[in-house]
Design an enzyme around this catalytic site. Structure first.
Site, PDB file in Angstrom:
ATOM      1  N   GLU A 174     -66.799   3.603 -21.991  1.00  0.00           N
ATOM      2  CA  GLU A 174     -67.244   2.612 -21.004  1.00  0.00           C
ATOM      3  C   GLU A 174     -68.769   2.623 -20.906  1.00  0.00           C
ATOM      4  O   GLU A 174     -69.408   1.568 -20.879  1.00  0.00           O
ATOM      5  CB  GLU A 174     -66.600   2.914 -19.642  1.00  0.00           C
ATOM      6  CG  GLU A 174     -66.749   1.761 -18.666  1.00  0.00           C
ATOM      7  CD  GLU A 174     -66.077   2.028 -17.326  1.00  0.00           C
ATOM      8  OE1 GLU A 174     -65.479   3.107 -17.147  1.00  0.00           O
ATOM      9  OE2 GLU A 174     -66.169   1.155 -16.451  1.00  0.00           O
ATOM     10  N   GLY A 203     -65.959   0.431  -9.143  1.00  0.00           N
ATOM     11  CA  GLY A 203     -65.320   0.782  -7.889  1.00  0.00           C
ATOM     12  C   GLY A 203     -64.890   2.247  -7.880  1.00  0.00           C
ATOM     13  O   GLY A 203     -64.966   2.919  -6.854  1.00  0.00           O
ATOM     14  N   ALA A 204     -64.439   2.735  -9.056  1.00  0.00           N
ATOM     15  CA  ALA A 204     -63.918   4.104  -9.107  1.00  0.00           C
ATOM     16  C   ALA A 204     -64.748   5.055  -9.963  1.00  0.00           C
ATOM     17  O   ALA A 204     -64.616   6.263  -9.831  1.00  0.00           O
ATOM     18  CB  ALA A 204     -62.477   4.086  -9.615  1.00  0.00           C
ATOM     19  N   THR A 206     -68.748   5.655 -12.226  1.00  0.00           N
ATOM     20  CA  THR A 206     -70.098   5.154 -12.480  1.00  0.00           C
ATOM     21  C   THR A 206     -70.612   5.774 -13.771  1.00  0.00           C
ATOM     22  O   THR A 206     -70.301   6.925 -14.077  1.00  0.00           O
ATOM     23  CB  THR A 206     -71.036   5.438 -11.279  1.00  0.00           C
ATOM     24  OG1 THR A 206     -72.278   4.779 -11.495  1.00  0.00           O
ATOM     25  CG2 THR A 206     -71.304   6.921 -11.059  1.00  0.00           C
ATOM     26  N   GLN A 207     -71.382   4.990 -14.539  1.00  0.00           N
ATOM     27  CA  GLN A 207     -71.855   5.445 -15.837  1.00  0.00           C
ATOM     28  C   GLN A 207     -73.376   5.373 -15.929  1.00  0.00           C
ATOM     29  O   GLN A 207     -73.986   4.441 -15.395  1.00  0.00           O
ATOM     30  CB  GLN A 207     -71.292   4.571 -16.976  1.00  0.00           C
ATOM     31  CG  GLN A 207     -69.818   4.736 -17.261  1.00  0.00           C
ATOM     32  CD  GLN A 207     -68.919   4.166 -16.184  1.00  0.00           C
ATOM     33  OE1 GLN A 207     -68.089   4.861 -15.600  1.00  0.00           O
ATOM     34  NE2 GLN A 207     -69.090   2.909 -15.881  1.00  0.00           N
TER      35      GLN A 207
HETATM   36  O1  LIG Z   1     -65.180   0.075 -13.429  1.00  0.00           O
HETATM   37  P1  LIG Z   1     -64.224   0.484 -12.359  1.00  0.00           P
HETATM   38  O2  LIG Z   1     -64.650   1.715 -11.651  1.00  0.00           O
HETATM   39  O3  LIG Z   1     -62.814   0.500 -12.825  1.00  0.00           O
HETATM   40  O4  LIG Z   1     -64.302  -0.635 -11.224  1.00  0.00           O
HETATM   41  P2  LIG Z   1     -64.294  -2.210 -11.343  1.00  0.00           P
HETATM   42  O5  LIG Z   1     -64.347  -2.655 -12.765  1.00  0.00           O
HETATM   43  O6  LIG Z   1     -63.199  -2.747 -10.530  1.00  0.00           O
HETATM   44  O7  LIG Z   1     -65.673  -2.522 -10.669  1.00  0.00           O
HETATM   45  P3  LIG Z   1     -66.525  -3.883 -10.639  1.00  0.00           P
HETATM   46  O8  LIG Z   1     -67.690  -3.685 -11.504  1.00  0.00           O
HETATM   47  O9  LIG Z   1     -65.683  -5.074 -10.842  1.00  0.00           O
HETATM   48  O10 LIG Z   1     -66.962  -3.870  -9.135  1.00  0.00           O
HETATM   49  C1  LIG Z   1     -67.646  -2.775  -8.636  1.00  0.00           C
HETATM   50  C2  LIG Z   1     -67.470  -2.700  -7.157  1.00  0.00           C
HETATM   51  O11 LIG Z   1     -68.161  -3.766  -6.543  1.00  0.00           O
HETATM   52  C3  LIG Z   1     -67.320  -4.379  -5.588  1.00  0.00           C
HETATM   53  N1  LIG Z   1     -67.754  -5.778  -5.459  1.00  0.00           N
HETATM   54  C4  LIG Z   1     -67.429  -6.843  -6.208  1.00  0.00           C
HETATM   55  N2  LIG Z   1     -68.060  -7.936  -5.766  1.00  0.00           N
HETATM   56  C5  LIG Z   1     -68.828  -7.552  -4.714  1.00  0.00           C
HETATM   57  C6  LIG Z   1     -69.711  -8.195  -3.824  1.00  0.00           C
HETATM   58  O12 LIG Z   1     -69.972  -9.468  -3.917  1.00  0.00           O
HETATM   59  N3  LIG Z   1     -70.324  -7.456  -2.890  1.00  0.00           N
HETATM   60  C7  LIG Z   1     -70.095  -6.138  -2.783  1.00  0.00           C
HETATM   61  N4  LIG Z   1     -69.266  -5.471  -3.559  1.00  0.00           N
HETATM   62  C8  LIG Z   1     -68.642  -6.153  -4.526  1.00  0.00           C
HETATM   63  C9  LIG Z   1     -65.920  -4.169  -6.090  1.00  0.00           C
HETATM   64  O13 LIG Z   1     -65.004  -4.230  -5.043  1.00  0.00           O
HETATM   65  C10 LIG Z   1     -66.052  -2.763  -6.668  1.00  0.00           C
HETATM   66  O14 LIG Z   1     -65.927  -1.833  -5.633  1.00  0.00           O
END
Ligand SMILES: O=P(O)(O)OP(=O)(O)OP(=O)(O)OC[C@H]1O[C@@H](n2cnc3c(O)ncnc32)[C@H](O)[C@@H]1O
Length: 500
Positions: A174, A203-204, A206-207
């Site tokens: 990733e 969300g879960a 960070t890299q």
């Molecule tokens: O990579 P992983 O960890 O699996 O997570 P993800 O793929 O679901 O992560 P995203 O980059 O899509 O989103 C990162 C985070 O940002 C949040 N997010 C998305 N849109 C947002 C917004 O407009 N304002 C604030 N947070 C937001 C979202 O709920 C996630 O917690």
């Protein structure tokens, strides 16, 4: 008798021949330039397509990429044609009802069917990559994770694309593919320019990925990825912190504050006057915190806000372990990290949060940004809601925590200082394509980045026409000179020279 007249007498065919050569020459030039121009005109662009589904912890997104069909051999520029946000949560949230993970993808897949021309469907590769949400589910409940994949595979195979499989990406993949995407879109790889580091906040997980100076990869081989791209060698440092994406980090922060099982907490990372009831079981339902669940606790607790940036930083600091480091240098939790180096692109939640807070303008110092976040956190919740009535309330309530988390992670976790922080750009996309791991993943799986050959782009249209024109002119002059040099052996004209 004039010299001119003498010439005429000696070369009676001189004038007609000159005219003939000139006329033929002009016709030849016009014809060649026209042919060159017409032939070299770019033909109607045909594209090929690739589809990648990013099955993240918080949601799934579908990306369609396209590239010129005639440049399939690693030289065409790939760009994002379309993206579609799948409604609902990430596929890992369907562990209890796996079929729904499959059906949730239908709408975006139907959109993809419309976006990719029908005659290209069968040859269009379709990939699904799952990240930290599925990593966690897989750790927690492998059977449930397999069932989710089964349902997703079944759903995707119903579509007319060339399905290439669904799998969980490792954190290292990733991070590395995110770095490839950013540098590919910036044209840094092809040109062999200094690369940009990549910071991805999901969300879960960070890299962090970058090419450090004087990097001894033997110190921690699991953090090293070696690439050879377009003939250039890269030793990339990358690390993915599972549970340190912004949603799981918030869980950890709440777990830290509720470790004794109280009925209420006053949280410095939420606005003054903020108050909600939260459920203990829901909060601790994640492998990132489950082991810390208090033995004795009520069903719910009241979560109120205090809005204190410095105290919030204290809470966030408690999520990082800075004590043990067996390497020359560490970020946190005993993970090796060389000093950050060069410019960085920070995307996903880094961008969402900093963009909401209006802090993506690169001219702001770390101090200004910190003060802004501190001030934002101390603003009462009612006032925040009034100023931003249209923003999703869950996101809105969390921006104080998220902003503070981002600043603490970058400065104390990764050791960015005032100077190096100023080289971070918060970005959503580059040249119309979203920053993230999906493009790098597809480039890798379709062998779209050659390891060795350096691309030598074909001549642009104007250059091609100019060169053909110059060659034609030179040939014309050469032929004229050649003919004139043999004029003495040319047959004489029918008219006998008249000697006056
Ligand atoms: O990579 P992983 O960890 O699996 O997570 P993800 O793929 O679901 O992560 P995203 O980059 O899509 O989103 C990162 C985070 O940002 C949040 N997010 C998305 N849109 C947002 C917004 O407009 N304002 C604030 N947070 C937001 C979202 O709920 C996630 O917690």
């Amino acid at each position: 008798m004039s010299a001119q007249r003498e010439m005429k007498e000696k070369n009676p065919w001189h004038k007609p021949l000159t005219i003939i050569i000139t006329v033929i020459g002009v016709i030849a030039i016009v014809a060649l330039v026209t042919v060159a121009g017409l032939q070299n005109r770019p033909v109607f662009q045909k594209y090929k397509y690739g589809i990648v589904l990013d099955a993240g912890s918080s949601h799934t997104a579908l990306y369609i990429y396209k590239w010129p069909a005639e440049k399939d051999n690693n030289t065409g520029r790939i760009e994002q044609k379309h993206s579609c946000k799948v409604k609902g949560k990430g596929i890992s949230s369907y562990a209890a009802v796996p079929e729904k993970a499959g059906t949730s993808l239908t709408e975006c897949m139907q959109e993809a069917e419309m976006q990719v021309p029908a005659w290209r469907h069968q040859e269009t590769p379709l990939y699904l990559g799952a990240t930290a949400g599925m990593r966690l589910l897989n750790m927690e409940n492998k059977v449930a994770s397999d069932k989710v994949f089964e349902a997703v595979e079944k759903a995707l195979q119903r579509f007319p694309f060339s399905y290439q499989g669904a799998r969980i990406l490792s954190g290292q993949e990733e991070g590395a593919f995110g770095w490839v995407t950013v540098n590919y879109l910036d044209d840094r790889l092809k040109q062999g320019l200094q690369t940009t580091g990549a910071l991805d906040l999901g969300g879960a997980s960070t890299q962090i990925s970058f090419v450090p100076h004087e990097y001894d990869i033997s110190e921690s081989p699991s953090n090293a990825v070696a690439f050879q791209l377009y003939g250039n060698y890269y030793n990339l440092y990358t690390h993915s912190f599972l549970c340190y994406g912004k949603d799981q980090a918030l869980r950890m922060a709440l777990a830290h504050q509720t470790r004794s099982g109280p009925i209420a907490i006053s949280d410095p990372c939420f606005h003054p006057d903020y108050s909600v009831t939260r459920n203990y079981n829901t909060l601790y339902d994640s492998p990132c915190v489950s082991e810390r669940k208090p033995k004795v606790a009520p069903l719910n607790f009241t979560h109120t806000g205090e809005g204190n940036f410095l105290q919030c930083q204290e809470v966030i600091r408690s999520l990082f372990n800075f004590k043990s480091c067996k390497y020359s240098k560490c970020s946190f939790n005993g993970i090796f990290q060389p000093p950050v180096q060069g410019s960085f692109g920070a995307f996903s939640a880094y961008y969402f949060v900093m963009n909401f807070l209006n802090l993506t303008d690169g001219s702001m110092s770390l101090e200004t940004i910190t003060n802004y976040v501190a001030n934002y956190c101390s603003t009462p919740w009612d006032q925040i809601k009034k100023v931003y009535p249209d923003i999703n309330e869950k996101y809105l309530a969390e921006y104080c925590f998220s902003g503070t988390y981002i600043l603490t992670l970058l400065t104390e976790g990764y050791n960015f200082n005032t100077e190096t922080f100023s080289k971070i750009k918060f970005i959503k996309e580059i040249k119309g394509s979203d920053a993230g791991w999906t493009l790098g993943y597809m480039l890798n799986l379709t062998n779209m980045i050659p390891a060795e050959t350096k691309d030598s782009p074909p001549l642009p249209h104007a250059g091609y026409v100019s060169i053909v024109t110059v060659i034609v002119l030179l040939l014309f002059i050469l032929v004229t000179l050649f003919i004139l040099s043999f004029r003495s052996i040319w047959p004489k004209c029918s008219k006998e020279p008249q000697i006056v």
